[in-house]
Scaffold this motif. Structure first.
Motif, mmCIF file in Angstrom:
data_model
loop_
_atom_site.group_PDB
_atom_site.id
_atom_site.type_symbol
_atom_site.label_atom_id
_atom_site.label_comp_id
_atom_site.label_asym_id
_atom_site.label_seq_id
_atom_site.Cartn_x
_atom_site.Cartn_y
_atom_site.Cartn_z
ATOM 1 N N TYR A 50 98.115 -9.581 54.957
ATOM 2 C CA TYR A 50 97.569 -10.394 55.792
ATOM 3 C C TYR A 50 98.310 -12.013 55.488
ATOM 4 O O TYR A 50 99.179 -12.712 56.218
ATOM 5 C CB TYR A 50 96.048 -10.763 55.702
ATOM 6 N N LEU A 51 98.313 -12.266 54.133
ATOM 7 C CA LEU A 51 99.091 -13.390 53.594
ATOM 8 C C LEU A 51 100.637 -13.360 53.904
ATOM 9 O O LEU A 51 101.362 -14.263 54.523
ATOM 10 C CB LEU A 51 99.015 -13.524 52.044
ATOM 11 N N ALA A 52 101.145 -12.031 53.836
ATOM 12 C CA ALA A 52 102.740 -12.069 53.886
ATOM 13 C C ALA A 52 102.785 -12.227 55.404
ATOM 14 O O ALA A 52 103.948 -12.955 55.932
ATOM 15 C CB ALA A 52 103.026 -10.784 53.529
ATOM 16 N N PHE A 53 101.865 -11.761 56.424
ATOM 17 C CA PHE A 53 102.390 -12.173 57.866
ATOM 18 C C PHE A 53 102.116 -13.515 58.448
ATOM 19 O O PHE A 53 102.724 -13.798 59.063
ATOM 20 C CB PHE A 53 101.238 -11.289 58.668
ATOM 21 N N ILE A 54 101.152 -14.148 57.763
ATOM 22 C CA ILE A 54 101.076 -15.701 57.910
ATOM 23 C C ILE A 54 102.118 -16.182 57.563
ATOM 24 O O ILE A 54 102.580 -17.129 58.239
ATOM 25 C CB ILE A 54 99.803 -16.094 57.372
ATOM 26 N N ALA A 55 102.589 -16.105 56.336
ATOM 27 C CA ALA A 55 103.751 -16.666 55.687
ATOM 28 C C ALA A 55 105.132 -16.187 56.420
ATOM 29 O O ALA A 55 105.823 -17.460 57.035
ATOM 30 C CB ALA A 55 104.086 -16.280 54.342
ATOM 31 N N MET A 73 108.849 -12.150 65.951
ATOM 32 C CA MET A 73 107.584 -11.686 65.459
ATOM 33 C C MET A 73 107.202 -10.501 66.165
ATOM 34 O O MET A 73 106.593 -9.836 65.372
ATOM 35 C CB MET A 73 106.597 -13.081 65.804
ATOM 36 N N THR A 74 107.528 -10.195 67.434
ATOM 37 C CA THR A 74 107.401 -8.870 67.932
ATOM 38 C C THR A 74 107.877 -7.696 67.072
ATOM 39 O O THR A 74 107.438 -6.854 66.551
ATOM 40 C CB THR A 74 108.085 -8.645 69.371
ATOM 41 N N ALA A 75 109.186 -7.990 66.625
ATOM 42 C CA ALA A 75 109.790 -6.702 65.567
ATOM 43 C C ALA A 75 108.913 -6.841 64.293
ATOM 44 O O ALA A 75 108.698 -5.775 63.907
ATOM 45 C CB ALA A 75 111.286 -7.480 65.399
ATOM 46 N N MET A 76 108.519 -7.920 64.032
ATOM 47 C CA MET A 76 107.948 -7.900 62.467
ATOM 48 C C MET A 76 106.414 -7.267 62.682
ATOM 49 O O MET A 76 105.837 -6.495 61.991
ATOM 50 C CB MET A 76 107.668 -9.401 61.971
ATOM 51 N N PHE A 77 105.777 -7.244 63.841
ATOM 52 C CA PHE A 77 104.557 -6.845 64.281
ATOM 53 C C PHE A 77 104.709 -5.280 64.048
ATOM 54 O O PHE A 77 103.814 -4.582 63.664
ATOM 55 C CB PHE A 77 104.419 -7.066 65.766
ATOM 56 N N PHE A 78 106.086 -4.585 64.608
ATOM 57 C CA PHE A 78 106.212 -3.224 64.380
ATOM 58 C C PHE A 78 106.610 -2.914 63.102
ATOM 59 O O PHE A 78 106.296 -1.845 62.782
ATOM 60 C CB PHE A 78 107.025 -2.702 65.442
ATOM 61 N N VAL A 79 107.210 -3.665 62.294
ATOM 62 C CA VAL A 79 107.787 -3.298 61.203
ATOM 63 C C VAL A 79 106.697 -3.255 59.836
ATOM 64 O O VAL A 79 106.565 -2.300 59.185
ATOM 65 C CB VAL A 79 108.994 -4.416 60.607
ATOM 66 N N MET A 80 106.003 -4.455 60.052
ATOM 67 C CA MET A 80 104.702 -4.326 59.145
ATOM 68 C C MET A 80 103.749 -3.187 59.219
ATOM 69 O O MET A 80 103.242 -3.010 60.375
ATOM 70 C CB MET A 80 103.892 -5.679 59.006
ATOM 71 N N PRO A 81 103.256 -2.829 58.113
ATOM 72 C CA PRO A 81 102.214 -1.794 58.149
ATOM 73 C C PRO A 81 100.833 -2.044 58.441
ATOM 74 O O PRO A 81 100.665 -3.351 58.173
ATOM 75 C CB PRO A 81 102.171 -1.183 56.483
ATOM 76 N N GLY A 82 100.201 -1.290 59.297
ATOM 77 C CA GLY A 82 98.747 -1.631 59.902
ATOM 78 C C GLY A 82 97.781 -1.797 58.939
ATOM 79 O O GLY A 82 98.258 -1.184 57.761
ATOM 80 N N ASN A 83 96.551 -2.398 59.187
ATOM 81 C CA ASN A 83 95.468 -2.183 58.466
ATOM 82 C C ASN A 83 95.069 -0.715 58.298
ATOM 83 O O ASN A 83 94.920 0.176 58.934
ATOM 84 C CB ASN A 83 94.270 -2.930 58.995
#
Ligand SMILES: [Zn+2]
Lengths: 71, 241
Positions: free
Chosen positions: B145-150, B180-190
């Protein structure tokens, strides 16, 4: 002779001292509400605080409400 | 800039907006937290982890009263904290933000920061009421969560640098959106499965979004009004004649 007048000088940027102070407040507050699991009081009360999680309980509901991960 | 005046109005506006946030949560979010914790209690009774005795409820209600009272204090702390970040960003951007007065400028910045450091991270990692989170994954979830905000916040700053340097301003917005769309798919989900009832989850999330949004609106409005009134940029100048 001299006279005083008020002028507005808005140079972008922040005085260093303000930047440091506000950055510290930001990190501290974010940690306390969003992340602390009882580490903070442990400095004062020792290991017992880890079990009691005083701050965690006090900031717990806001942590959920503001969208931070919790239990 | 009058440094102490600047710090004072930044802290005051964050604090005030945070208290408003906490008070609003008592009415809007607490009912969902009570429902969620009620489910936890039922589960604990079912598994024998706790017994449904009068003693349990006495302890439960005093514990919940402590937690609810904390909303206001935690709101004040979080508000002052986020307000401080808001104040720093405002100080750096105050001459380029749109608007001919400070209320318009702070509201514009509040809108930008609401989207980049709250709405976008929320879309990826939406808020959850109690009973959803697995204690085993808390560190991972906090980190993500913190990483995505940053990532979102720094990407906004980065694409703003691009925005200043190019003629086709729209490209900077498209660039940020694509990144941000790319990061949305790169970052693992909850990683935690949601087992709580659907209407509890959605009701909680809607209330949470409303109160956080009110916080950002209040933070922008209050700091704008205070800046407009006290203007820390105004300095006394003594000119020799
Ligand atoms: Zn929790």
């Amino acid at each position: 002779m001299s006279y005083s007048k008020e002028i507005t000088v808005s140079k972008s940027g922040v005085p260093k001292i303000a930047l440091v102070a506000l950055a510290a407040v930001f990190v501290f507050g974010l940690f306390v509400v969003g992340y602390d699991q009882g580490h903070l009081f442990s400095v004062v009360f020792g290991e017992q605080a880890f079990a009691d999680l005083y701050i965690h309980e006090l900031t717990h509901d806001m942590r959920h409400a503001a969208g931070f991960p919790c239990h | 800039m009058k440094t102490s005046l600047f710090i004072a109005i930044v802290l005051l506006s964050g604090f005030s907006a945070g208290v408003i946030h906490g008070l609003l949560n008592l009415f809007m979010v607490e009912p969902f937290l009570d429902t969620a914790i009620g489910i936890e209690n039922k589960n604990m009774f079912a598994t024998g982890e706790a017994a449904d005795t009068p003693d349990f409820w006495v302890e439960y209600y005093s514990y919940r009263a402590w937690q609810k009272g904390g909303q206001i204090l935690a709101g004040a702390i979080l508000g002052t904290s986020v307000g401080s970040l808001f104040g720093v960003v405002l100080a750096y951007s105050r001459n380029v933000l749109p608007g001919n007065n400070f209320v318009k400028k702070t509201l514009a910045l509040a809108l930008i920061m609401w989207i980049t450091v709250y709405v976008i991270p929320f879309v990826k990692y939406p808020a959850n009421p109690p009973t959803v989170g697995d204690p085993e994954t808390i560190v991972l979830r906090q980190t993500l969560y913190l990483a995505f905000i940053a990532i979102s916040g720094f990407a906004a700053v980065g694409f703003y640098q691009l925005y200043k340097r190019i003629d086709k301003k729209l490209l900077a917005f498209i660039g940020y959106g694509a990144f941000m769309t790319a990061m949305f798919f790169v970052m693992p989900g909850n990683p935690d499965p949601i087992t709580a009832p659907e209407d509890l989850i959605s009701g909680f999330r809607i209330s949470s979004v409303i109160t956080v949004s009110v916080f950002w609106l209040a933070a922008g409005l209050i700091l704008g009004v205070l800046w407009q009134k006290f203007n820390p940029d105004k300095i006394k100048q003594t000119t020799p004649q």
